[in-house]
Design a protein around this motif. Sequence first.
Motif, PDB file in Angstrom:
ATOM      1  N   PHE A   1      26.335   6.181 -19.824  1.00  0.00           N
ATOM      2  CA  PHE A   1      26.971   7.345 -20.454  1.00  0.00           C
ATOM      3  C   PHE A   1      28.103   7.008 -21.417  1.00  0.00           C
ATOM      4  O   PHE A   1      28.010   7.249 -22.612  1.00  0.00           O
ATOM      5  N   LEU A   2      29.199   6.465 -20.877  1.00  0.00           N
ATOM      6  CA  LEU A   2      30.369   6.243 -21.718  1.00  0.00           C
ATOM      7  C   LEU A   2      30.170   4.997 -22.573  1.00  0.00           C
ATOM      8  O   LEU A   2      29.422   4.095 -22.192  1.00  0.00           O
ATOM      9  N   PRO A   3      30.860   4.911 -23.716  1.00  0.00           N
ATOM     10  CA  PRO A   3      30.816   3.663 -24.476  1.00  0.00           C
ATOM     11  C   PRO A   3      31.522   2.528 -23.728  1.00  0.00           C
ATOM     12  O   PRO A   3      32.389   2.770 -22.884  1.00  0.00           O
ATOM     13  N   GLY A   4      31.128   1.298 -24.033  1.00  0.00           N
ATOM     14  CA  GLY A   4      31.574   0.115 -23.297  1.00  0.00           C
ATOM     15  C   GLY A   4      33.052   0.000 -23.026  1.00  0.00           C
ATOM     16  O   GLY A   4      33.458  -0.163 -21.867  1.00  0.00           O
ATOM     17  N   PRO A   5      33.891   0.080 -24.060  1.00  0.00           N
ATOM     18  CA  PRO A   5      35.325  -0.136 -23.823  1.00  0.00           C
ATOM     19  C   PRO A   5      35.896   0.794 -22.777  1.00  0.00           C
ATOM     20  O   PRO A   5      36.761   0.398 -21.989  1.00  0.00           O
ATOM     21  N   TRP A   6      35.389   2.031 -22.730  1.00  0.00           N
ATOM     22  CA  TRP A   6      35.915   2.960 -21.719  1.00  0.00           C
ATOM     23  C   TRP A   6      35.587   2.478 -20.329  1.00  0.00           C
ATOM     24  O   TRP A   6      36.426   2.550 -19.426  1.00  0.00           O
ATOM     25  N   TRP A   7      34.362   1.997 -20.173  1.00  0.00           N
ATOM     26  CA  TRP A   7      34.000   1.467 -18.858  1.00  0.00           C
ATOM     27  C   TRP A   7      34.888   0.297 -18.502  1.00  0.00           C
ATOM     28  O   TRP A   7      35.332   0.157 -17.370  1.00  0.00           O
ATOM     29  N   PHE A   8      35.140  -0.544 -19.502  1.00  0.00           N
ATOM     30  CA  PHE A   8      35.967  -1.720 -19.256  1.00  0.00           C
ATOM     31  C   PHE A   8      37.343  -1.293 -18.739  1.00  0.00           C
ATOM     32  O   PHE A   8      37.805  -1.751 -17.693  1.00  0.00           O
ATOM     33  N   VAL A   9      37.968  -0.395 -19.497  1.00  0.00           N
ATOM     34  CA  VAL A   9      39.309   0.041 -19.115  1.00  0.00           C
ATOM     35  C   VAL A   9      39.284   0.721 -17.747  1.00  0.00           C
ATOM     36  O   VAL A   9      40.171   0.521 -16.911  1.00  0.00           O
ATOM     37  N   LEU A  10      38.235   1.469 -17.509  1.00  0.00           N
ATOM     38  CA  LEU A  10      38.101   2.171 -16.232  1.00  0.00           C
ATOM     39  C   LEU A  10      38.054   1.179 -15.066  1.00  0.00           C
ATOM     40  O   LEU A  10      38.763   1.336 -14.062  1.00  0.00           O
ATOM     41  N   LYS A  11      37.254   0.151 -15.248  1.00  0.00           N
ATOM     42  CA  LYS A  11      37.133  -0.845 -14.172  1.00  0.00           C
ATOM     43  C   LYS A  11      38.447  -1.586 -13.972  1.00  0.00           C
ATOM     44  O   LYS A  11      38.882  -1.819 -12.836  1.00  0.00           O
TER      45      LYS A  11
END
Lengths: 171, 102, 327, 182
Positions: free
Chosen positions: C267-277
């Motif tokens: 769903f979300l673009p990569g960087p958002w997932w990165f920051v989320l993790k």
Amino acid sequence: MDFLAYPAYGLYLLLILGGGLGAILSQSLVRALMGLILTLFGVAGMYLLMAAPFLAFMQILIYVGAVSVLIFFAIMLTRSSDGGEAGREGSRGLGRMLLGLIAGLTPLAILAWVVVHKAPTELPLKPEASLASLGQYLTGPYALAFELISVALLAAMAGAVLLGFERRRAR
Amino acid sequence: MSPLTLFHLAALLLLALGLMGIVTRRSLVGMLISVELMLNGAGLALVASARLTPAVDELGQLGALLVMGLAAAEATLVLAIILVVARRLGSSETARVSELKG
Amino acid sequence: MTMTEILNHPLTQIVLGMVLILAFVGVNGLILVWMERKVVGFIQRRPGPYEVGPQGILQSLVDGVKLIAKQLVTPRGADRFLFWLGPMLSVTPVVVCFLPIPFSPALTTMDVNLGLLLILAFSGINVLALCAAGWGSNNKYALIGAARAVSQSVAYEIPLLLSVLCIAFQTGSLSLSAIAADQSRGLLSWNLWVQPLAFVIFFISATAETNRAPFDLPEAESELTAGFHTEYSGMGFGLFFLAEYTYMIVVCSVATVLFLGAYDGPFLPGPWWFVLKVYALILALMWFRWTFPRVRFDQLLNLCWKWLIPLGLVNLLATALVLKLVE
Amino acid sequence: MPGLAKTVKGLWSLLVGLGVTGVEFFRPQLTVHYPRKEVDNLATYRGHIDLVAREDDPLTPRCIVCRKCVAACPSGCIDIESRLVGAAPSGDARELSLAPGLVVSGTRAAPPPREKIRREVAAFRLNYNLCSLCGLCVQTCPVQSLAFSREAYLCGSSRSDFEFELLERLRRRAAAGRQQAA
């Protein structure tokens, strides 16, 4: 070397020179250590300049991260009187400095002459050696050297522990 | 000057600084620092020779790596020795380490 | 050179990346300080910062302004040079640590193929900063704090490296981008499932390396006042503070890249997932801090030498064996 | 093996700890933001001390001027002035001092009947700046003439704001009570 390399070389040389002078001249041993670290960074920079980033990072990892920390420990544990050495007393200190200069400059002069006049055939910078080929050399024809280094490290560690224990018993 | 000479001169500078330090320093820790300077010079010269001459590239780098390993081992051992000296003689200054003096 | 050429030059990109990283570090520092205080508040069933801005969100900004405005004091008898070298040396290398971190395949400041090594090398400099600060302060608490920091980080560097090596073995690369790309095929391709032990070892060692509670002995305030930064006022203290929180981001980013699939996610673009993790991991760090009491020093070293290092070695051996067998 | 079991138990305890704090994280907060809300359960609040009035006369404290509280106070923040009741001749202070039979130390007695009182409080000053809220005065008072007030929200801008005249406070309270009753 391309056009950016010479200024970079100059910068790293300055780091080495400044750090080295700090390392051998400063009164406080901790400051000397900081000088050493500066030099180490300069050398790491030179490795980078020679397109050997692996060595540069290893230099920082091993020397800056481990060896200089060990030295710091040595300074702290021996309580080297505020980290400084007892003042170099007058003329004797001067004599020492003179001897030091001779000791440093003589080989420098001789070797510099050799380096400048007997320079071997030179190639432009080769492409960066891959980590894999380094590893193959290390595990292939030079496995013995690799093993010897690990033995040396182990021996040093065991020796250090032994010396430490001996110290405790002596107390 | 060619790059190789430049790098070699830098290595020589390290050697000279180290030698000077070893002669002028009066404490064991200071000497250890000087030795590290010289070892660095050796590593730099090795890598420069390997990278800029027809010699095998990997060998020079391996040599420098081994020098680093040795430096680590040597620092460990010297640390232990310095500790023992400091503990026994109350100082890590070389001038005071004179137990064998007649 | 045309404008695009200048923009595409690697040097320009690195400089741009550095500026962005500095902004990221600053903003994150503010957010994390606020977050930490909120988390501790919630865990202790109080609201935490509340008055400045909605939910106290501007509190850390105001604190920062206060720190900047304060007078910088050098204690008498301190080694002025070392004393001020400390805080600067602790912040500067952190910025370098961000260079090879892949926030997304495109959003990598500098794709070094030895990125992992670079981060490990430069994060080790922090110890020296603590040494310089502790020694330069001319204060026994600071010195003891520095000594503790040294022995702690030297010890925990080993299991950290051992656990990182497992991943390097598995991927066959030290490039963070390659490691991230290797795990970008959905949840099941994450290294966490293959190397859970390495993840645990890495996370514990990283907690110790960042001097976070329960391993915050270098600044154990009940024994050492404030440890190595006892004597620092104003921004000297502020820089150490910033460095600590930035190191948290660095280690959590590395953990994300190594074990949690970096930018991989639906769903979300990569960087958002990165920051989320990354933030999830940081939240876990904060959770640890406010749950566990500080360990004793012998416990700290025992944990490292008797548990983490043997476990890490066994894990590394097992990894190598399995890889050889699979091959 | 027992070592391993111990380790597992230890690790489990870590998880339990995380569980505890994790649950607390999501539970509602207990903080009451003072200027916006006030705490309502002040029953157990121990503020500064106040004089307690006699049952038969809300204007007179139960105090019998034994000065035990003055002696007991470690901070020396209580100061009592007394005066003789009515037209009792001055000079026989001895007779006027507290009758030993009247109050036995350590017991909680009712104040003596009104006509037996020879001496009453003229001023009961409390320097709250010095008070450490130990409550020894309340404990030692033989006639329970001292009690903690419930004033949680005291504030002042000068030191003199916390130098109380407790007798006055008692009178004011009585006046307020009467007004309320009326």
